[in-house]
Write a protein that holds these residues in place. Structure first.
Motif, mmCIF file in Angstrom:
data_model
loop_
_atom_site.group_PDB
_atom_site.id
_atom_site.type_symbol
_atom_site.label_atom_id
_atom_site.label_comp_id
_atom_site.label_asym_id
_atom_site.label_seq_id
_atom_site.Cartn_x
_atom_site.Cartn_y
_atom_site.Cartn_z
ATOM 1 N N VAL A 84 -26.734 -71.239 -55.640
ATOM 2 C CA VAL A 84 -26.274 -70.410 -56.758
ATOM 3 C C VAL A 84 -26.543 -68.942 -56.440
ATOM 4 O O VAL A 84 -27.673 -68.577 -56.112
ATOM 5 N N ASP A 85 -25.507 -68.121 -56.566
ATOM 6 C CA ASP A 85 -25.654 -66.694 -56.239
ATOM 7 C C ASP A 85 -25.158 -65.852 -57.411
ATOM 8 O O ASP A 85 -24.076 -66.105 -57.949
ATOM 9 N N ILE A 86 -25.969 -64.862 -57.803
ATOM 10 C CA ILE A 86 -25.586 -63.974 -58.907
ATOM 11 C C ILE A 86 -24.442 -63.075 -58.454
ATOM 12 O O ILE A 86 -24.523 -62.418 -57.409
ATOM 13 N N ASP A 87 -23.395 -63.034 -59.249
ATOM 14 C CA ASP A 87 -22.218 -62.229 -58.905
ATOM 15 C C ASP A 87 -22.482 -60.739 -59.109
ATOM 16 O O ASP A 87 -23.091 -60.336 -60.105
ATOM 17 N N GLY A 163 -30.531 -50.792 -76.292
ATOM 18 C CA GLY A 163 -29.990 -51.679 -77.314
ATOM 19 C C GLY A 163 -28.772 -52.471 -76.875
ATOM 20 O O GLY A 163 -28.371 -53.427 -77.535
ATOM 21 N N ARG A 164 -28.162 -52.062 -75.784
ATOM 22 C CA ARG A 164 -27.030 -52.822 -75.270
ATOM 23 C C ARG A 164 -27.523 -54.063 -74.535
ATOM 24 O O ARG A 164 -28.725 -54.255 -74.344
ATOM 25 N N ALA A 165 -26.601 -54.883 -74.104
ATOM 26 C CA ALA A 165 -26.937 -56.064 -73.318
ATOM 27 C C ALA A 165 -25.867 -56.251 -72.245
ATOM 28 O O ALA A 165 -24.701 -55.869 -72.449
ATOM 29 N N ILE A 166 -26.269 -56.784 -71.125
ATOM 30 C CA ILE A 166 -25.298 -57.035 -70.061
ATOM 31 C C ILE A 166 -25.186 -58.538 -69.826
ATOM 32 O O ILE A 166 -26.161 -59.281 -69.951
ATOM 33 N N GLY A 167 -23.969 -58.956 -69.505
ATOM 34 C CA GLY A 167 -23.740 -60.347 -69.167
ATOM 35 C C GLY A 167 -23.902 -60.562 -67.673
ATOM 36 O O GLY A 167 -23.951 -59.615 -66.888
ATOM 37 N N VAL A 168 -23.975 -61.803 -67.291
ATOM 38 C CA VAL A 168 -24.153 -62.136 -65.876
ATOM 39 C C VAL A 168 -23.430 -63.437 -65.594
ATOM 40 O O VAL A 168 -23.345 -64.323 -66.465
ATOM 41 N N THR A 169 -22.864 -63.536 -64.409
ATOM 42 C CA THR A 169 -22.214 -64.777 -63.982
ATOM 43 C C THR A 169 -22.744 -65.156 -62.606
ATOM 44 O O THR A 169 -23.339 -64.332 -61.891
ATOM 45 N N VAL A 170 -22.501 -66.400 -62.237
ATOM 46 C CA VAL A 170 -22.916 -66.886 -60.918
ATOM 47 C C VAL A 170 -21.781 -67.658 -60.263
ATOM 48 O O VAL A 170 -20.904 -68.200 -60.941
ATOM 49 N N GLY A 203 -12.813 -65.751 -56.331
ATOM 50 C CA GLY A 203 -12.893 -64.897 -57.500
ATOM 51 C C GLY A 203 -14.210 -64.874 -58.241
ATOM 52 O O GLY A 203 -14.341 -64.201 -59.250
ATOM 53 N N ARG A 204 -15.226 -65.616 -57.757
ATOM 54 C CA ARG A 204 -16.555 -65.647 -58.378
ATOM 55 C C ARG A 204 -16.509 -66.330 -59.756
ATOM 56 O O ARG A 204 -15.463 -66.693 -60.250
ATOM 57 N N ASP A 205 -17.719 -66.504 -60.325
ATOM 58 C CA ASP A 205 -17.881 -67.176 -61.615
ATOM 59 C C ASP A 205 -17.164 -68.525 -61.607
ATOM 60 O O ASP A 205 -16.428 -68.876 -62.530
ATOM 61 N N ARG A 206 -17.416 -69.291 -60.547
ATOM 62 C CA ARG A 206 -16.786 -70.601 -60.440
ATOM 63 C C ARG A 206 -17.634 -71.523 -59.574
ATOM 64 O O ARG A 206 -18.574 -71.088 -58.917
ATOM 65 N N VAL A 207 -17.273 -72.789 -59.586
ATOM 66 C CA VAL A 207 -17.994 -73.823 -58.847
ATOM 67 C C VAL A 207 -17.073 -74.415 -57.793
ATOM 68 O O VAL A 207 -15.912 -74.730 -58.083
ATOM 69 N N CYS A 208 -17.591 -74.559 -56.591
ATOM 70 C CA CYS A 208 -16.880 -75.277 -55.540
ATOM 71 C C CYS A 208 -17.825 -76.332 -54.971
ATOM 72 O O CYS A 208 -18.891 -75.988 -54.445
#
Length: 235
Positions: A84-87, A163-170, A203-208
């Motif tokens: 698993v790698d952080i995008d 106060g903001r927040a950031i999202g993250v995908t892997v 394209g990232r944020d996916r599973v293979c």
């Protein structure tokens, strides 16, 4: 039985390491056999943990992976390795600083840990990369758990000081261990990494996940078929 020569054993240094890691010092009589055993056990556990996330570190992961390769070859039970790698992690560090980057790594580690089974091993194996070893994992179950991992992280947000927040995908790559085949940790990791690179390229944020029926036995694996257990190297 007491070990009284504390200066020679440098127990103060060992206890300081435990305190620094947020662990309690052993209970009981300092220097007693039971006390020393507790100290050793806690130091061993400390040496197997990633200090940032509290997950298993690469050393512990490699040992567990070797055990699993050996177990699969002996029992024929299916096992899955996820990488698993952080995008876009460099972008996070560059935009928000390394402190936020550390928060993101911890958040992803927590998401992985709560998504898989207690019997599964979650490890941080370097930088923004994690690995999950899933013993006794049927081929039909693998893509489902990998998808849950990706989705759980995608729902994670990391709060910022303003106060903001950031999202993250892997991106997630996975490969099953070769059943009844004396393989190696390196070959298994290589196959999972290949799927991770494919997830990134698509394209990232996916599973293979490597199709379980596709892998063939390599020449190196054929040479290992009648060799000794690779796990013996760690004993």
């Amino acid at each position: 039985m007491l070990f009284t020569d504390a200066d020679v054993l440098r127990l103060d240094t060992a206890l300081a390491l435990l305190r620094q890691a947020g662990q309690d010092v052993p209970a009981g009589i300092p220097g007693s056999q039971a006390w020393m055993q507790q100290l050793i056990d806690r130091l061993v556990d400390l040496s197997s943990r990633d200090p940032l996330t509290g997950l298993s570190n690469r050393r512990h992961f490699e040992l567990a992976l070797a055990r699993e390769v050996d177990r699969v070859a002996r029992s024929g039970e299916s096992a899955l390795l996820l990488v698993v790698d952080i995008d876009h992690f460099k972008r996070i560090n560059d935009s928000h600083g390394h402190a936020v980057g550390d928060q993101v790594i911890r958040a992803v580690g927590e998401a992985l840990a709560v998504t898989v089974r207690p019997m599964d091993l979650v490890a941080r194996i370097g930088g923004e990369e994690f690995a999950v070893v899933l013993p006794n994992c049927p081929a039909a179950f693998g893509p489902q758990v990998a998808a849950r991992v990706r989705q759980r992280v995608a729902r994670t947000s990391v709060p910022l000081l303003d106060g903001r927040a950031i999202g993250v995908t892997v991106s997630v790559g996975g490969a099953f261990a070769q059943q009844w085949v004396r393989s190696s940790t390196e070959l298994w990791m290589e196959r999972a990494d290949r799927q991770l690179y494919r997830a990134k390229a698509e394209g990232r944020d996916r599973v293979c996940i490597e199709p379980s029926e596709v892998p063939s036995v390599s020449a190196e694996e054929k040479g290992l078929l009648f060799g000794t257990s690779q796990f013996q190297d760690f004993e």
